[in-house]
Design a protein around this motif. Structure first.
Motif, PDB file in Angstrom:
ATOM      1  N   GLY A 181     101.148  47.860 -39.942  1.00 25.44           N
ATOM      2  CA  GLY A 181     100.271  46.953 -39.386  1.00 25.44           C
ATOM      3  C   GLY A 181     100.635  46.361 -37.795  1.00 25.44           C
ATOM      4  N   ASP A 182     102.048  46.666 -37.526  1.00 22.06           N
ATOM      5  CA  ASP A 182     102.370  46.447 -36.028  1.00 22.06           C
ATOM      6  C   ASP A 182     102.209  47.490 -35.283  1.00 22.06           C
ATOM      7  N   PRO A 183     101.115  47.493 -34.128  1.00 25.34           N
ATOM      8  CA  PRO A 183     100.902  48.544 -33.538  1.00 25.34           C
ATOM      9  C   PRO A 183     101.896  48.332 -31.924  1.00 25.34           C
ATOM     10  N   PHE A 235     111.989  56.827 -33.499  1.00 27.00           N
ATOM     11  CA  PHE A 235     110.344  57.221 -34.008  1.00 27.00           C
ATOM     12  C   PHE A 235     110.304  56.659 -35.363  1.00 27.00           C
ATOM     13  N   ALA A 236     111.185  56.849 -36.207  1.00 30.61           N
ATOM     14  CA  ALA A 236     111.061  56.120 -37.784  1.00 30.61           C
ATOM     15  C   ALA A 236     110.920  54.623 -37.577  1.00 30.61           C
ATOM     16  N   HIS A 237     111.603  54.015 -36.801  1.00 29.91           N
ATOM     17  CA  HIS A 237     111.341  52.383 -36.705  1.00 29.91           C
ATOM     18  C   HIS A 237     109.865  52.291 -36.251  1.00 29.91           C
ATOM     19  N   ALA A 238     109.404  53.106 -35.368  1.00 30.67           N
ATOM     20  CA  ALA A 238     108.000  52.780 -34.801  1.00 30.67           C
ATOM     21  C   ALA A 238     106.881  53.091 -35.772  1.00 30.67           C
ATOM     22  N   TYR A 239     107.125  54.582 -36.497  1.00 26.68           N
ATOM     23  CA  TYR A 239     106.270  54.878 -37.487  1.00 26.68           C
ATOM     24  C   TYR A 239     105.980  53.865 -38.489  1.00 26.68           C
ATOM     25  N   PHE A 240     107.116  53.465 -39.136  1.00 25.97           N
ATOM     26  CA  PHE A 240     106.905  52.622 -40.301  1.00 25.97           C
ATOM     27  C   PHE A 240     106.427  50.986 -39.821  1.00 25.97           C
ATOM     28  N   LEU A 267     101.394  51.195 -29.049  1.00 24.40           N
ATOM     29  CA  LEU A 267     100.636  50.785 -27.832  1.00 24.40           C
ATOM     30  C   LEU A 267     101.671  50.959 -26.502  1.00 24.40           C
ATOM     31  N   LEU A 268     102.831  50.793 -26.775  1.00 22.64           N
ATOM     32  CA  LEU A 268     103.838  51.194 -25.700  1.00 22.64           C
ATOM     33  C   LEU A 268     104.495  52.540 -25.651  1.00 22.64           C
ATOM     34  N   GLY A 269     103.609  53.426 -26.392  1.00 27.70           N
ATOM     35  CA  GLY A 269     104.000  54.856 -26.274  1.00 27.70           C
ATOM     36  C   GLY A 269     105.509  55.217 -27.006  1.00 27.70           C
ATOM     37  N   ARG A 270     105.989  54.285 -27.787  1.00 29.42           N
ATOM     38  CA  ARG A 270     107.104  54.511 -28.483  1.00 29.42           C
ATOM     39  C   ARG A 270     107.306  55.357 -29.734  1.00 29.42           C
ATOM     40  N   MET A 271     105.818  55.370 -30.270  1.00 28.58           N
ATOM     41  CA  MET A 271     105.773  56.278 -31.640  1.00 28.58           C
ATOM     42  C   MET A 271     105.446  57.838 -31.255  1.00 28.58           C
ATOM     43  N   THR A 272     106.539  58.308 -30.923  1.00 25.70           N
ATOM     44  CA  THR A 272     106.470  59.589 -30.399  1.00 25.70           C
ATOM     45  C   THR A 272     107.855  60.424 -30.699  1.00 25.70           C
ATOM     46  N   LEU A 273     108.012  61.545 -30.833  1.00 25.43           N
ATOM     47  CA  LEU A 273     109.347  62.480 -30.754  1.00 25.43           C
ATOM     48  C   LEU A 273     109.377  62.946 -29.470  1.00 25.43           C
ATOM     49  N   ASN A 274     108.869  62.433 -28.411  1.00 21.94           N
ATOM     50  CA  ASN A 274     109.599  62.755 -27.073  1.00 21.94           C
ATOM     51  C   ASN A 274     110.530  61.759 -26.691  1.00 21.94           C
ATOM     52  N   ARG A 314     116.927  53.224 -26.556  1.00 20.64           N
ATOM     53  CA  ARG A 314     116.047  52.089 -26.083  1.00 20.64           C
ATOM     54  C   ARG A 314     115.662  51.469 -27.466  1.00 20.64           C
ATOM     55  N   PRO A 315     115.790  50.230 -27.723  1.00 17.81           N
ATOM     56  CA  PRO A 315     115.433  49.703 -29.248  1.00 17.81           C
ATOM     57  C   PRO A 315     113.755  49.623 -29.232  1.00 17.81           C
ATOM     58  N   VAL A 316     113.309  49.968 -30.418  1.00 18.66           N
ATOM     59  CA  VAL A 316     111.852  49.962 -30.495  1.00 18.66           C
ATOM     60  C   VAL A 316     111.480  48.512 -30.670  1.00 18.66           C
ATOM     61  N   PRO A 317     110.589  48.031 -29.989  1.00 18.28           N
ATOM     62  CA  PRO A 317     109.893  46.504 -30.408  1.00 18.28           C
ATOM     63  C   PRO A 317     109.262  46.315 -31.440  1.00 18.28           C
ATOM     64  N   VAL A 318     109.639  45.229 -32.296  1.00 15.48           N
ATOM     65  CA  VAL A 318     108.810  45.361 -33.663  1.00 15.48           C
ATOM     66  C   VAL A 318     108.452  43.650 -33.706  1.00 15.48           C
TER      67      VAL A 318
END
Length: 230
Positions: free
Chosen positions: A41-43, A31-36, A47-54, A76-80
């Motif tokens: 500026g990188d959504p 989540f920390a990767h996705a949030y920052f 958009l892939l539903g990875r910015m979540t604590l689920n 699963r690594p967060v795509p950036v």
């Protein structure tokens, strides 16, 4: 039951506490990767539903099974997409570091709560042995595991966050060399992890350091609370 105990890294009765630990540690890390990334500026992850604590969206089933039986696994690594950042290298470093730092903060928070349970007399007041044992088991796993993830993920080998940080910091020519040999350095990483003779000099010391860091933080907070060391 006995055969399953021999397969798992932790005894079966401790397994629920280990599962809770990895659910929290991996979920917050990703989540920390996705949030920052999204903040800069990188959504892509959002958009892939990875910015979540689920936890369900972050977990890799094979990675979790391997963690339970071999002591090493992954989420699963967060795509950036760094091209979306206004300052790709600086923001890339921050996004990469966000995951390990989140585990550092979780480890510190766990140590603070654990120390507070002693300093406030809560632990002494618990008469239920099963509950007391559950608390010991949970914090005994949660605190050092998060410190381990913090240190481990900063190792500068792909696919770890430490490698991405070095890649973003390195000058252009060096970065090109790193990318050229990246596929081979992945094999070095796998050898270090899975060959017992090598892991004894890499993973085992990291486990020892993580335990020591956990103990040091707990005792630091106990001292701040005016309570003696454990």
């Amino acid at each position: 039951m006995d055969s399953l105990d021999r397969i798992l890294v932790y005894p079966l009765q401790q397994l629920p506490f280990f599962l809770i630990t990895i659910v929290i540690a991996f979920t917050v890390h990703e989540f920390a990767h996705a949030y920052f990334a999204n903040k800069f500026g990188d959504p892509t992850a959002r958009l892939l539903g990875r910015m979540t604590l689920n936890p369900a969206v972050h977990f890799d089933l094979f990675g979790i099974i391997l963690l339970l039986i071999a002591g090493f696994g992954w989420a699963r690594p967060v795509p950036v997409n760094r091209d979306n950042f206004s300052r790709p290298r600086l923001m890339g470093v921050i996004v990469s570091a966000a995951g390990p730092i989140s585990n550092l903060l979780l480890g510190i928070l766990g140590a603070l709560i654990y120390a507070a349970l002693f300093a406030t007399g809560v632990m002494e007041s618990i008469t239920n042995e099963q509950l007391l044992r559950a608390i010991y088991w949970f914090f005994g796993m949660f605190i050092p595991f998060n410190f381990f993830l913090f240190v481990f993920n900063l190792i500068p080998l792909p696919p770890l966050d430490g490698y991405r940080i070095v890649e973003d910091i390195a000058p252009g020519p060096i970065r090109g060399k790193l990318q050229q040999y990246e596929q081979w350095t992945v094999f070095i990483f796998l050898l270090i992890i899975f060959i017992p003779g090598l892991s004894a000099y890499t993973i085992r010391p990291l486990n020892t350091w993580s335990q020591q860091i956990a103990t040091d933080f707990i005792n630091l907070f106990l001292k701040l609370f005016g309570y003696g060391a454990l």
